[in-house]
Motif scaffolding. Sequence first.
Motif, PDB file in Angstrom:
ATOM      1  N   LEU A   6      19.910  15.030  16.543  1.00 21.12           N
ATOM      2  CA  LEU A   6      21.137  14.415  17.045  1.00 21.12           C
ATOM      3  C   LEU A   6      21.326  14.752  18.524  1.00 21.12           C
ATOM      4  O   LEU A   6      20.727  15.702  19.026  1.00 21.12           O
ATOM      5  CB  LEU A   6      22.342  14.909  16.238  1.00 21.12           C
ATOM      6  N   PRO A   7      22.181  13.999  19.230  1.00 19.58           N
ATOM      7  CA  PRO A   7      22.410  14.293  20.648  1.00 19.58           C
ATOM      8  C   PRO A   7      22.949  15.712  20.854  1.00 19.58           C
ATOM      9  O   PRO A   7      23.846  16.166  20.152  1.00 19.58           O
ATOM     10  CB  PRO A   7      23.449  13.244  21.062  1.00 19.58           C
ATOM     11  N   ALA A   8      22.382  16.410  21.833  1.00 14.57           N
ATOM     12  CA  ALA A   8      22.792  17.788  22.107  1.00 14.57           C
ATOM     13  C   ALA A   8      24.266  17.846  22.480  1.00 14.57           C
ATOM     14  O   ALA A   8      24.762  17.038  23.268  1.00 14.57           O
ATOM     15  CB  ALA A   8      21.948  18.371  23.237  1.00 14.57           C
ATOM     16  N   GLY A   9      24.979  18.806  21.886  1.00 17.97           N
ATOM     17  CA  GLY A   9      26.377  19.012  22.223  1.00 17.97           C
ATOM     18  C   GLY A   9      27.331  17.948  21.716  1.00 17.97           C
ATOM     19  O   GLY A   9      28.499  17.914  22.118  1.00 17.97           O
ATOM     20  N   ALA A  10      26.857  17.082  20.801  1.00 15.32           N
ATOM     21  CA  ALA A  10      27.691  15.974  20.333  1.00 15.32           C
ATOM     22  C   ALA A  10      28.811  16.471  19.423  1.00 15.32           C
ATOM     23  O   ALA A  10      28.683  17.472  18.716  1.00 15.32           O
ATOM     24  CB  ALA A  10      26.844  14.945  19.599  1.00 15.32           C
ATOM     25  N   LEU A  11      29.912  15.730  19.430  1.00 17.21           N
ATOM     26  CA  LEU A  11      31.026  15.955  18.511  1.00 17.21           C
ATOM     27  C   LEU A  11      31.074  14.761  17.572  1.00 17.21           C
ATOM     28  O   LEU A  11      31.076  13.609  18.022  1.00 17.21           O
ATOM     29  CB  LEU A  11      32.336  16.089  19.283  1.00 17.21           C
ATOM     30  N   GLY A  12      31.096  15.024  16.262  1.00 14.16           N
ATOM     31  CA  GLY A  12      31.051  13.942  15.295  1.00 14.16           C
ATOM     32  C   GLY A  12      32.153  14.035  14.263  1.00 14.16           C
ATOM     33  O   GLY A  12      32.964  14.969  14.255  1.00 14.16           O
ATOM     34  N   ILE A  13      32.153  13.064  13.356  1.00 15.45           N
ATOM     35  CA  ILE A  13      33.169  12.994  12.301  1.00 15.45           C
ATOM     36  C   ILE A  13      32.563  12.298  11.094  1.00 15.45           C
ATOM     37  O   ILE A  13      31.647  11.475  11.225  1.00 15.45           O
ATOM     38  CB  ILE A  13      34.432  12.245  12.797  1.00 15.45           C
ATOM     39  N   GLY A  14      33.063  12.643   9.923  1.00 15.06           N
ATOM     40  CA  GLY A  14      32.627  11.968   8.713  1.00 15.06           C
ATOM     41  C   GLY A  14      33.217  10.563   8.632  1.00 15.06           C
ATOM     42  O   GLY A  14      34.431  10.396   8.756  1.00 15.06           O
ATOM     43  N   TRP A  15      32.341   9.568   8.440  1.00 12.35           N
ATOM     44  CA  TRP A  15      32.810   8.186   8.305  1.00 12.35           C
ATOM     45  C   TRP A  15      33.293   7.973   6.876  1.00 12.35           C
ATOM     46  O   TRP A  15      32.567   8.221   5.905  1.00 12.35           O
ATOM     47  CB  TRP A  15      31.687   7.198   8.621  1.00 12.35           C
ATOM     48  N   ARG A  16      34.539   7.546   6.753  1.00 10.02           N
ATOM     49  CA  ARG A  16      35.117   7.236   5.451  1.00 10.02           C
ATOM     50  C   ARG A  16      35.849   5.891   5.557  1.00 10.02           C
ATOM     51  O   ARG A  16      36.462   5.592   6.597  1.00 10.02           O
ATOM     52  CB  ARG A  16      36.110   8.325   5.003  1.00 10.02           C
ATOM     53  N   ARG A  17      35.801   5.095   4.505  1.00  6.46           N
ATOM     54  CA  ARG A  17      36.426   3.764   4.543  1.00  6.46           C
ATOM     55  C   ARG A  17      37.911   3.841   4.876  1.00  6.46           C
ATOM     56  O   ARG A  17      38.443   2.965   5.545  1.00  6.46           O
ATOM     57  CB  ARG A  17      36.239   3.060   3.188  1.00  6.46           C
ATOM     58  N   ARG A 286      33.783  21.775  24.832  1.00  5.52           N
ATOM     59  CA  ARG A 286      33.193  20.448  24.986  1.00  5.52           C
ATOM     60  C   ARG A 286      34.250  19.436  25.391  1.00  5.52           C
ATOM     61  O   ARG A 286      35.452  19.651  25.175  1.00  5.52           O
ATOM     62  CB  ARG A 286      32.515  20.009  23.686  1.00  5.52           C
ATOM     63  N   PRO A 287      33.839  18.309  25.967  1.00  7.17           N
ATOM     64  CA  PRO A 287      34.817  17.296  26.378  1.00  7.17           C
ATOM     65  C   PRO A 287      35.582  16.753  25.179  1.00  7.17           C
ATOM     66  O   PRO A 287      35.029  16.630  24.075  1.00  7.17           O
ATOM     67  CB  PRO A 287      33.950  16.204  27.026  1.00  7.17           C
ATOM     68  N   PRO A 288      36.854  16.397  25.370  1.00  4.72           N
ATOM     69  CA  PRO A 288      37.651  15.854  24.270  1.00  4.72           C
ATOM     70  C   PRO A 288      37.265  14.411  23.958  1.00  4.72           C
ATOM     71  O   PRO A 288      36.633  13.734  24.764  1.00  4.72           O
ATOM     72  CB  PRO A 288      39.085  15.930  24.802  1.00  4.72           C
ATOM     73  N   VAL A 289      37.650  13.969  22.763  1.00  2.96           N
ATOM     74  CA  VAL A 289      37.545  12.554  22.417  1.00  2.96           C
ATOM     75  C   VAL A 289      38.892  11.900  22.663  1.00  2.96           C
ATOM     76  O   VAL A 289      39.928  12.574  22.749  1.00  2.96           O
ATOM     77  CB  VAL A 289      37.119  12.358  20.951  1.00  2.96           C
TER      78      VAL A 289
END
Length: 298
Positions: A6-17, A286-289
């Motif tokens: 995955l992209p280094a330093g990435a911030l992610g989230i679980g995809w839910r409907r 890390r930078p905010p979303v």
Amino acid sequence: MNGSPLPAGALGIGWRREICGMLAGLEGIGFCEVIAESLTADHSRPPRDSRSRGRATVTVPEELAALVRRGIPAVPHGISLSLGSAEGVDDGRITQLAESARTLGSPLVSEHIAFVRAGGLEAGHLLPLPRTREALDVLERNIFRVMRSLDVPLAVENIAALFEWPDAEYTEAEFLQELVERTGVYLLLDIANVYANARNTARDPLTELLRLPTERLAYCHIAGGHESGGRYIDTHVHPIPAEVLALVAKFAPGRPVPLMLERDGNYPPATELVAELNAIATASARPPVTLRTESIPA
């Protein structure tokens, strides 16, 4: 540390409907994760190639496909392979995971270091393995079997458990280290699970976290929970407690490992969910979303 797929330093989230509309408006996320079993298997369509054993393809919701088209990687996350099962792993479930990755163009897939079935019975819950050489042998055999059917790397996740089997031959850190060395598998490190297990066994969470192998980290889960009956329960439906964010702040800065918010129900308003993501961003330096204002429900 060997680099994550995955992209280094990435911030992610679980995809839910239930929150897909809000996720479509997020700016700054680097990946998402989707429960592989939530993707519909279509047995009426032929497989993409001869490596697809289950003779089925996977249908991806348009909202998730739109994120992938934006360049946001989607990781299929299995919950029912039962990698620790002495009975082996079901071919159909392997195919579901593998074809989910092919359809989404995923850089990796993930599953749990656990078993969910035995003697033909489904537990409906992720159950811990005894930390023994015999259990490691079973895991190694099943992981290699799964990896042979995948086009992408596999990451395996430590689970939260309310009990430990007696007569352990390894600590959790030793168990995971040998598993990584035997198989070359990536580790999906759930920081909230480390906190839950340490708290429930009167151990120091930071000490336990820093003992774990980090040379093959793919990404980390961060989730909420609550105390019930004197035990801390990893629920995925409560806010992340300050103690877990404190672990993130001790562990993540200076490490490029991707981090992910895991939420599976009781979803708060969009602004609160973004605030929870940004609490992880702050703790990990890390930078905010951000959320496009037109994506916030009226």
